[in-house]
Design a protein around this motif. Structure first.
Motif, PDB file in Angstrom:
ATOM      1  N   THR A 115     -28.329 -39.506 -17.261  1.00 41.68           N
ATOM      2  CA  THR A 115     -29.702 -39.401 -16.770  1.00 41.68           C
ATOM      3  C   THR A 115     -30.209 -40.737 -16.248  1.00 41.68           C
ATOM      4  N   THR A 116     -30.003 -41.795 -17.016  1.00 43.42           N
ATOM      5  CA  THR A 116     -30.425 -43.127 -16.558  1.00 43.42           C
ATOM      6  C   THR A 116     -29.753 -43.469 -15.234  1.00 43.42           C
ATOM      7  N   THR A 117     -28.475 -43.181 -15.130  1.00 42.99           N
ATOM      8  CA  THR A 117     -27.731 -43.528 -13.923  1.00 42.99           C
ATOM      9  C   THR A 117     -28.248 -42.783 -12.702  1.00 42.99           C
ATOM     10  N   VAL A 118     -28.490 -41.465 -12.826  1.00 43.98           N
ATOM     11  CA  VAL A 118     -28.945 -40.723 -11.642  1.00 43.98           C
ATOM     12  C   VAL A 118     -30.356 -41.123 -11.228  1.00 43.98           C
ATOM     13  N   PHE A 119     -31.199 -41.473 -12.192  1.00 46.04           N
ATOM     14  CA  PHE A 119     -32.550 -41.927 -11.847  1.00 46.04           C
ATOM     15  C   PHE A 119     -32.485 -43.213 -11.018  1.00 46.04           C
ATOM     16  N   ILE A 120     -31.616 -44.130 -11.409  1.00 43.06           N
ATOM     17  CA  ILE A 120     -31.509 -45.393 -10.667  1.00 43.06           C
ATOM     18  C   ILE A 120     -30.848 -45.162  -9.313  1.00 43.06           C
ATOM     19  N   MET A 121     -29.830 -44.308  -9.261  1.00 42.36           N
ATOM     20  CA  MET A 121     -29.197 -43.977  -7.980  1.00 42.36           C
ATOM     21  C   MET A 121     -30.225 -43.415  -6.998  1.00 42.36           C
ATOM     22  N   GLU A 122     -31.074 -42.533  -7.510  1.00 40.87           N
ATOM     23  CA  GLU A 122     -32.119 -41.962  -6.660  1.00 40.87           C
ATOM     24  C   GLU A 122     -33.013 -43.055  -6.087  1.00 40.87           C
ATOM     25  N   GLN A 123     -33.394 -44.000  -6.937  1.00 45.19           N
ATOM     26  CA  GLN A 123     -34.286 -45.063  -6.485  1.00 45.19           C
ATOM     27  C   GLN A 123     -33.610 -45.991  -5.480  1.00 45.19           C
ATOM     28  N   VAL A 124     -32.319 -46.265  -5.658  1.00 46.88           N
ATOM     29  CA  VAL A 124     -31.591 -47.086  -4.680  1.00 46.88           C
ATOM     30  C   VAL A 124     -31.670 -46.442  -3.301  1.00 46.88           C
ATOM     31  N   LEU A 125     -31.388 -45.146  -3.237  1.00 45.30           N
ATOM     32  CA  LEU A 125     -31.416 -44.452  -1.946  1.00 45.30           C
ATOM     33  C   LEU A 125     -32.822 -44.395  -1.360  1.00 45.30           C
ATOM     34  N   LYS A 126     -33.814 -44.181  -2.208  1.00 47.89           N
ATOM     35  CA  LYS A 126     -35.193 -44.142  -1.710  1.00 47.89           C
ATOM     36  C   LYS A 126     -35.602 -45.491  -1.143  1.00 47.89           C
ATOM     37  N   HIS A 127     -35.250 -46.570  -1.827  1.00 53.84           N
ATOM     38  CA  HIS A 127     -35.572 -47.909  -1.317  1.00 53.84           C
ATOM     39  C   HIS A 127     -34.817 -48.201  -0.025  1.00 53.84           C
ATOM     40  N   ALA A 128     -33.687 -47.522   0.182  1.00 53.32           N
ATOM     41  CA  ALA A 128     -32.916 -47.712   1.410  1.00 53.32           C
ATOM     42  C   ALA A 128     -33.429 -46.829   2.550  1.00 53.32           C
ATOM     43  N   GLY A 129     -34.463 -46.024   2.261  1.00 51.53           N
ATOM     44  CA  GLY A 129     -35.103 -45.239   3.307  1.00 51.53           C
ATOM     45  C   GLY A 129     -34.649 -43.797   3.413  1.00 51.53           C
ATOM     46  N   TYR A 130     -33.874 -43.316   2.440  1.00 51.03           N
ATOM     47  CA  TYR A 130     -33.382 -41.945   2.500  1.00 51.03           C
ATOM     48  C   TYR A 130     -34.304 -40.998   1.732  1.00 51.03           C
ATOM     49  N   LYS A 131     -34.321 -39.741   2.165  1.00 52.69           N
ATOM     50  CA  LYS A 131     -35.003 -38.701   1.404  1.00 52.69           C
ATOM     51  C   LYS A 131     -33.976 -38.073   0.481  1.00 52.69           C
ATOM     52  N   VAL A 132     -34.323 -37.949  -0.809  1.00 53.95           N
ATOM     53  CA  VAL A 132     -33.326 -37.632  -1.836  1.00 53.95           C
ATOM     54  C   VAL A 132     -33.764 -36.445  -2.687  1.00 53.95           C
ATOM     55  N   ALA A 133     -32.802 -35.631  -3.077  1.00 54.57           N
ATOM     56  CA  ALA A 133     -33.012 -34.584  -4.074  1.00 54.57           C
ATOM     57  C   ALA A 133     -32.298 -34.990  -5.361  1.00 54.57           C
ATOM     58  N   LEU A 134     -32.875 -34.634  -6.507  1.00 53.95           N
ATOM     59  CA  LEU A 134     -32.353 -35.050  -7.809  1.00 53.95           C
ATOM     60  C   LEU A 134     -32.280 -33.869  -8.760  1.00 53.95           C
ATOM     61  N   LEU A 135     -31.144 -33.721  -9.426  1.00 55.26           N
ATOM     62  CA  LEU A 135     -30.976 -32.745 -10.504  1.00 55.26           C
ATOM     63  C   LEU A 135     -30.576 -33.503 -11.764  1.00 55.26           C
ATOM     64  N   SER A 136     -31.424 -33.450 -12.786  1.00 54.68           N
ATOM     65  CA  SER A 136     -31.157 -34.201 -14.011  1.00 54.68           C
ATOM     66  C   SER A 136     -31.538 -33.390 -15.233  1.00 54.68           C
ATOM     67  N   THR A 137     -31.199 -33.903 -16.391  1.00 54.66           N
ATOM     68  CA  THR A 137     -31.588 -33.266 -17.644  1.00 54.66           C
ATOM     69  C   THR A 137     -33.099 -33.177 -17.766  1.00 54.66           C
ATOM     70  N   ILE A 138     -33.798 -34.162 -17.223  1.00 56.86           N
ATOM     71  CA  ILE A 138     -35.251 -34.228 -17.361  1.00 56.86           C
ATOM     72  C   ILE A 138     -35.967 -33.361 -16.350  1.00 56.86           C
ATOM     73  N   LEU A 139     -35.602 -33.489 -15.075  1.00 55.20           N
ATOM     74  CA  LEU A 139     -36.347 -32.805 -14.021  1.00 55.20           C
ATOM     75  C   LEU A 139     -35.480 -32.522 -12.804  1.00 55.20           C
ATOM     76  N   GLN A 140     -36.006 -31.634 -11.961  1.00 53.92           N
ATOM     77  CA  GLN A 140     -35.459 -31.371 -10.635  1.00 53.92           C
ATOM     78  C   GLN A 140     -36.486 -31.881  -9.626  1.00 53.92           C
ATOM     79  N   ARG A 141     -36.019 -32.650  -8.629  1.00 53.72           N
ATOM     80  CA  ARG A 141     -36.974 -33.249  -7.693  1.00 53.72           C
ATOM     81  C   ARG A 141     -36.430 -33.176  -6.274  1.00 53.72           C
TER      82      ARG A 141
END
Length: 481
Positions: free
Chosen positions: A118-144
């Motif tokens: 979970t920690t890893t996917v949250f940070i991966m998502e943020q790396v891509l967002k800071h790089a200007g990409y639109k991202v979808a996330l599936l995690s134990t906590i939430l779907q975004r």
């Protein structure tokens, strides 16, 4: 809304027989009779407890208009019924058709392992967002998807929910999908038909043996992500012995090993302290990368993310920002309270995860270390005394309580835990709210408290009920009543 005529949807699907066939419009696919939408095609799939056809009456009552099954219909059947040889394959083929093969139009990145996903996917998502990409996330906590989110029911959704989510992500313009891939999902082929840009392995330790039976079978399930699916790069933490074993199954042209001492991607000058983590990553920069996350285990998570960003050639500023701002709900989360006591909430629910969290807090705690924890019901019983041993080793004061007891007697779960705590005298308080409150009020100025096991969860599973419950909220109330 997507809709298909039944004949069009079934075109090219191998079928044994059609009963009471008529042309109807299908507006949804479902394999869960409790969650049927109007005009659904229902897949009557067997479960561990019942035959798929047993769910058909409820599915029809809730809005299904046709059924696919591996058996012929009952004599009183009045709706279109399609008999197939392999319902799992039929579900996959129709999901691909109905949702437009969404995985062909989005780059997917999946991580598996016991801890750190979970920690890893949250940070991966943020790396891509800071790089200007639109991202979808599936995690134990939430779907975004972008900025739209909802709480997750499963770490990895069922196949039909997964395809529906991916289709929405593609429609919303997402270029990347980041996801946790559980061992259950791999064993049950929930991600069938997917292909990945990258796949990652964090670590493996005891968990889910109630389902898999042995640690070797648990590892075999995790390994399927690397042996049964297509991907461009596999990033493996070889500081974990199971990660080393996994490397032999991966093509050398796709393998990227990650480790503190060895590996294609390795750090220098790793510093872990109460202020956070700093490390130099020669492949990215001569300057150290820093994060406010604490703990040796989070250094492993950050290293895996940095290696992944390096493989994808993502810009260094995006990596820096994501690591510096990293925050994951319910993972070593410091809970604000007006008494300014150090109280952490963490999802640790395995012996290895609990030990790692306790080690981190023990290093920064100048007073006594307090712990509240329990173990989940209807899950791996063998880890309960092991978690008791870990708790006994590191905590000065301990409350053993309920976690999510499900259908088990909470006291029997606690008794299993206590078998590993023969050398200490923990407080036994079955009511989790009471246990947390007592522990909070027992804290002195320099003490630290960890409330472990449920992390971000806002519910407690008792019997067949899902009751509202938040560790963080109970902590806040304990100091503010």
């Amino acid at each position: 809304m997507t809709a298909f005529g039944l004949s069009e949807l079934l075109l090219d699907l191998p079928v044994i027989a059609r009963f009471n066939f008529q042309e109807i419009e299908v507006k949804a696919l479902s394999d869960d009779s409790r969650r049927i939408l109007a005009d659904s095609l229902f897949f009557a799939i067997n479960t561990s407890r019942a035959q798929g056809v047993d769910f058909v009456p409820q599915a029809l009552e809730n809005g299904a208009v046709a059924v696919i099954a591996e058996v012929s219909p009952p004599q009183n059947n009045k709706i279109p019924w399609i008999q197939v040889e392999n319902i799992g394959l039929a579900r996959l083929k129709l999901a691909q058709k109905f949702y437009g093969n969404p995985f062909e139009n989005i780059q997917c990145h999946g991580i598996t392992g016991t801890n750190g996903k979970t920690t890893t996917v949250f940070i991966m998502e943020q790396v891509l967002k800071h790089a200007g990409y639109k991202v979808a996330l599936l995690s134990t906590i939430l779907q975004r998807i972008g900025t739209q989110q909802q709480a997750s029911e499963l770490t990895t959704p069922g196949l039909l929910d997964l395809y529906a989510f991916a289709a929405r992500a593609v429609e919303a313009g997402c270029e990347h999908l980041i996801m946790e891939v559980s061992s259950h999902a791999l064993d049950q082929e929930r991600i069938a038909g997917m292909n990945f840009s990258t796949v990652l392995f964090s670590n493996l330790s005891q968990d889910h043996l109630d389902y898999h039976g042995t640690l070797e079978d648990y590892f075999a399930a995790k390994s399927k992500l690397f042996t049964d699916y297509s991907y461009n790069h596999a990033l493996i933490n070889i500081d974990n012995a199971w990660g080393q074993k996994l490397t032999s199954a991966i093509s050398a042209t796709k393998l990227v090993t990650v480790g503190r001492e060895k590996g294609v991607f390795s750090p220098q000058n790793v510093e872990v302290s109460a202020q956070g983590i700093a490390m130099t990553l020669p492949q990215l920069s001569e300057k150290p990368i820093k994060s406010k996350l604490m703990g040796d285990f989070n250094a492993d998570n950050l290293l895996l993310v940095a290696a992944w960003a390096w493989v994808l050639k993502l810009p260094l500023p995006s990596v820096n920002k994501a690591l510096q701002q990293a925050y994951v709900p319910g993972r070593m989360q410091l809970v604000y309270n007006k008494a300014s006591r150090k109280v952490f909430v963490d999802y640790a629910h395995t012996p290895d995860a609990l030990e790692r969290v306790l080690q981190v807090v023990a290093e920064i705690c100048t007073g006594n270390l307090h712990l509240v924890f329990g173990c989940g019901g209807d899950r791996d019983k063998s880890k309960r005394p092991l978690m008791g041993q870990v708790a006994q080793k590191y905590s000065r004061f301990c409350w053993v309580t309920s976690d999510n007891p499900r259908t088990e007697d909470p006291q029997k779960i606690i008794d299993d835990i206590l078998r590993g705590m023969a050398e200490s005298k923990p407080q036994v308080v079955v009511d989790r709210r009471v246990a947390i409150t007592q522990a909070c009020r027992a804290l002195q100025a320099d003490d630290c408290l960890i409330v472990a096991g449920k992390g971000h969860e806002e519910f407690q599973l008792v019997g067949d009920s899902k009751l509202p419950f938040s560790d963080s909220q109970v902590i806040w109330e304990a100091f503010n009543d």
